[in-house]
Write an enzyme that holds these catalytic residues in place. Structure first.
Site, PDB file in Angstrom:
ATOM      1  N   SER A 250       0.854  -1.193   0.000  1.00 42.92           N
ATOM      2  CA  SER A 250       0.000   0.000   0.000  1.00 42.92           C
ATOM      3  C   SER A 250       0.888   1.240   0.000  1.00 42.92           C
ATOM      4  O   SER A 250       2.095   1.150   0.265  1.00 42.92           O
ATOM      5  CB  SER A 250      -0.879   0.009   1.252  1.00 42.92           C
ATOM      6  OG  SER A 250      -0.075   0.228   2.386  1.00 42.92           O
TER       7      SER A 250
ATOM      8  N   ASP B 181      -1.052  -1.791  -4.033  1.00 40.83           N
ATOM      9  CA  ASP B 181      -2.425  -1.903  -3.534  1.00 40.83           C
ATOM     10  C   ASP B 181      -3.057  -0.506  -3.451  1.00 40.83           C
ATOM     11  O   ASP B 181      -2.472   0.399  -2.845  1.00 40.83           O
ATOM     12  CB  ASP B 181      -2.363  -2.554  -2.137  1.00 40.83           C
ATOM     13  CG  ASP B 181      -3.721  -3.010  -1.643  1.00 40.83           C
ATOM     14  OD1 ASP B 181      -4.569  -3.357  -2.480  1.00 40.83           O
ATOM     15  OD2 ASP B 181      -3.915  -3.033  -0.408  1.00 40.83           O
TER      16      ASP B 181
ATOM     17  N   ASP C 271      -5.200  -8.508   4.590  1.00 41.17           N
ATOM     18  CA  ASP C 271      -4.200  -7.736   5.322  1.00 41.17           C
ATOM     19  C   ASP C 271      -4.541  -7.780   6.817  1.00 41.17           C
ATOM     20  O   ASP C 271      -3.702  -8.120   7.658  1.00 41.17           O
ATOM     21  CB  ASP C 271      -4.200  -6.289   4.796  1.00 41.17           C
ATOM     22  CG  ASP C 271      -3.110  -5.444   5.417  1.00 41.17           C
ATOM     23  OD1 ASP C 271      -2.261  -5.992   6.143  1.00 41.17           O
ATOM     24  OD2 ASP C 271      -3.104  -4.220   5.198  1.00 41.17           O
TER      25      ASP C 271
ATOM     26  N   ALA D  15     -11.127  -9.028   2.257  1.00 42.11           N
ATOM     27  CA  ALA D  15     -11.550 -10.423   2.357  1.00 42.11           C
ATOM     28  C   ALA D  15     -10.923 -11.176   3.534  1.00 42.11           C
ATOM     29  O   ALA D  15     -10.833 -12.395   3.514  1.00 42.11           O
ATOM     30  CB  ALA D  15     -11.258 -11.131   1.047  1.00 42.11           C
TER      31      ALA D  15
ATOM     32  N   HIS E  75     -13.042  -3.318   4.061  1.00 46.05           N
ATOM     33  CA  HIS E  75     -11.722  -3.351   4.689  1.00 46.05           C
ATOM     34  C   HIS E  75     -11.840  -3.293   6.210  1.00 46.05           C
ATOM     35  O   HIS E  75     -12.789  -2.740   6.743  1.00 46.05           O
ATOM     36  CB  HIS E  75     -10.877  -2.172   4.206  1.00 46.05           C
ATOM     37  CG  HIS E  75     -10.538  -2.259   2.747  1.00 46.05           C
ATOM     38  ND1 HIS E  75     -11.189  -1.536   1.785  1.00 46.05           N
ATOM     39  CD2 HIS E  75      -9.616  -3.018   2.090  1.00 46.05           C
ATOM     40  CE1 HIS E  75     -10.682  -1.829   0.590  1.00 46.05           C
ATOM     41  NE2 HIS E  75      -9.722  -2.724   0.750  1.00 46.05           N
ATOM     42  N   GLY E  76     -10.834  -3.857   6.881  1.00 48.14           N
ATOM     43  CA  GLY E  76     -10.744  -3.715   8.329  1.00 48.14           C
ATOM     44  C   GLY E  76     -11.299  -4.901   9.105  1.00 48.14           C
ATOM     45  O   GLY E  76     -11.618  -5.951   8.537  1.00 48.14           O
TER      46      GLY E  76
HETATM   47  O1  G3H Z   1      -6.723  -2.118   1.683  1.00 39.86           O
HETATM   48  C1  G3H Z   1      -6.066  -1.559   2.564  1.00 39.86           C
HETATM   49  C2  G3H Z   1      -4.899  -2.206   3.178  1.00 39.86           C
HETATM   50  O2  G3H Z   1      -5.251  -2.903   4.325  1.00 39.86           O
HETATM   51  C3  G3H Z   1      -3.758  -1.225   3.363  1.00 39.86           C
HETATM   52  O3  G3H Z   1      -3.696  -0.644   4.602  1.00 39.86           O
HETATM   53  O4  G3H Z   1      -2.690   1.563   4.009  1.00 39.86           O
HETATM   54  O5  G3H Z   1      -2.776   0.825   6.373  1.00 39.86           O
HETATM   55  O6  G3H Z   1      -1.236  -0.281   4.752  1.00 39.86           O
HETATM   56  P1  G3H Z   1      -2.533   0.431   4.962  1.00 39.86           P
HETATM   57  P1  13P Z   2      -8.785  -6.760   4.776  1.00 41.62           P
HETATM   58  O1  13P Z   2      -8.872  -5.510   5.572  1.00 41.62           O
HETATM   59  O2  13P Z   2     -10.073  -7.531   4.823  1.00 41.62           O
HETATM   60  O3  13P Z   2      -7.642  -7.627   5.148  1.00 41.62           O
HETATM   61  O4  13P Z   2      -8.593  -6.351   3.234  1.00 41.62           O
HETATM   62  C1  13P Z   2      -7.308  -6.022   2.747  1.00 41.62           C
HETATM   63  C2  13P Z   2      -7.350  -5.453   1.375  1.00 41.62           C
HETATM   64  O5  13P Z   2      -8.347  -5.439   0.682  1.00 41.62           O
HETATM   65  C3  13P Z   2      -6.112  -4.851   0.867  1.00 41.62           C
HETATM   66  O6  13P Z   2      -6.273  -4.282  -0.380  1.00 41.62           O
HETATM   67 ZN    ZN Z   3      -8.243  -3.367  -0.585  1.00 39.61          ZN
END
Ligand code: G3H
Ligand code: 13P
Ligand code: ZN
Length: 314
Positions: free
Chosen positions: A50, A82, A261, A218, A180-181
């Site tokens: 990311s 990502d 993630d 997911a 997400h989350g």
């Molecule tokens: O889709 C989102 C991912 O979980 C990325 O999260 O920007 O905190 O690394 P982050």
């Molecule tokens: P989660 O938060 O469900 O793990 O999704 C991660 C994701 O979509 C990263 O692009």
């Molecule tokens: Zn995502």
């Protein structure tokens, strides 16, 4: 075996009715855990980066770690941007050597999303890089974007066909109820499989046979990790993810990439908490980071076997 693009991975995954896992990375132990899990299960892998991970670790360290993982394990690994928010980051990551990127214009209006995505596609393809984009809006928190559930929009099937045709993307992330989350559902978990089926059929009818669909948000929010976190001082009340059987069903359909993630973050936090609580005098980071690394590997191996179906696919 090498650092590869996602294109060939998806073609095999579609035919084989499985999906490739995208696991996000940001530090050494997570890279090692994912790569070792892929090796143990003989599975291809995607490591997601990311923009906040890029800021945290830096492109040189991230690419260096992924290359080392390929060398150590000998498996196929793709490194993928990502949720690239703009053309600049897509360009920068292609410059760092990424062979796969996502441009995420899902928060723009439709026409703006088409226009910006197309610009990113042209650049990616001119550089031999495959590109994913998103249509529909997922609820949840990602990077600096926080989308409330009432502002989430499921992907429209006709628009999906138009979007793929006009942009020329290689894979499409859709919204069918994932988010997400760690707090994905207040009540019962529900995914719109009919919508996934309709999107696939309409793409096929438009001459886009075996077009790879991507599922973000997911994570299963594994109950064991949540339980261990909470047992050792955490506070994750009401955390809930996508049931494993639903993810497996999606993987057997047109979904060729499943992004996770949160499950890795929870696994890491749980086992660091546990190690420190059980060893109050410990202060060697290799102790608690090593414990977390071992558990993350177990989690990723479980995903490969039970969610993705990608074991022994190499
Ligand atoms: O889709 C989102 C991912 O979980 C990325 O999260 O920007 O905190 O690394 P982050
Ligand atoms: P989660 O938060 O469900 O793990 O999704 C991660 C994701 O979509 C990263 O692009
Ligand atoms: Zn995502």
């Amino acid at each position: 075996m090498a650092l590869v693009s996602t294109k060939e991975m998806f073609a095999k995954a579609f035919e084989g009715k499985y999906a490739i896992g995208q696991f996000n990375i940001g530090n050494l132990e997570v890279v090692q855990a994912i790569a070792r899990a892929g090796k143990a299960q003989n599975s291809a892998l995607i490591m997601g980066v990311s923009s906040s991970a890029l800021k945290y670790a830096g492109p040189q360290f991230l690419m260096g770690m992924v290359k080392a993982a390929v060398e150590e394990t000998g498996i196929d690994i793709a490194v993928h941007l990502d949720h690239g928010a703009d053309f600049e980051i897509v360009k920068a990551c292609i410059g760092y050597g990424f062979k796969s990127v996502m441009f995420d214009g899902s928060h723009y209006g439709y026409e703006e999303n088409v226009k910006k995505t197309k610009e990113a596609v042209d650049y990616a393809h001119a550089n031999g890089v495959s590109i994913e984009a998103e249509l529909g809006v997922l609820a949840g928190v990602e990077d600096d974007v926080n989308v409330a559930a009432e502002h989430a929009t499921y992907t429209d099937p006709d628009q999906a066909v138009d979007f793929v045709q006009r942009t020329g993307i290689d894979s499409l992330a859709i919204a069918i109820g994932t988010s997400h989350g760690a707090y994905k559902f207040k009540g019962e978990a529900k995914l719109d499989f009919d919508r996934l089926e309709t999107i696939t059929k309409k793409l096929e009818a438009a001459g886009l046979k075996n077009f790879p669909i991507v599922l973000h948000g997911a994570s299963a929010v594994d109950p064991h990790s949540v339980e261990v976190c909470n047992k050792y001082g955490g506070k994750l009340d009401g955390a809930k993810g996508i049931p494993t059987e639903m993810l497996r069903k999606a993987a057997s359909m047109a979904v060729c990439k499943i992004n996770m993630d949160t499950d890795l973050r929870l696994a890491m936090t749980a086992y660091i908490r546990k190690h420190l609580a059980e060893n109050p005098s410990a202060f060697d980071p290799r102790g608690y980071m090593g414990a977390a690394r071992e558990y993350i590997q177990q989690v990723v191996e479980g995903k490969i076997k039970d969610v993705l179906g990608s074991a022994n696919s190499l």
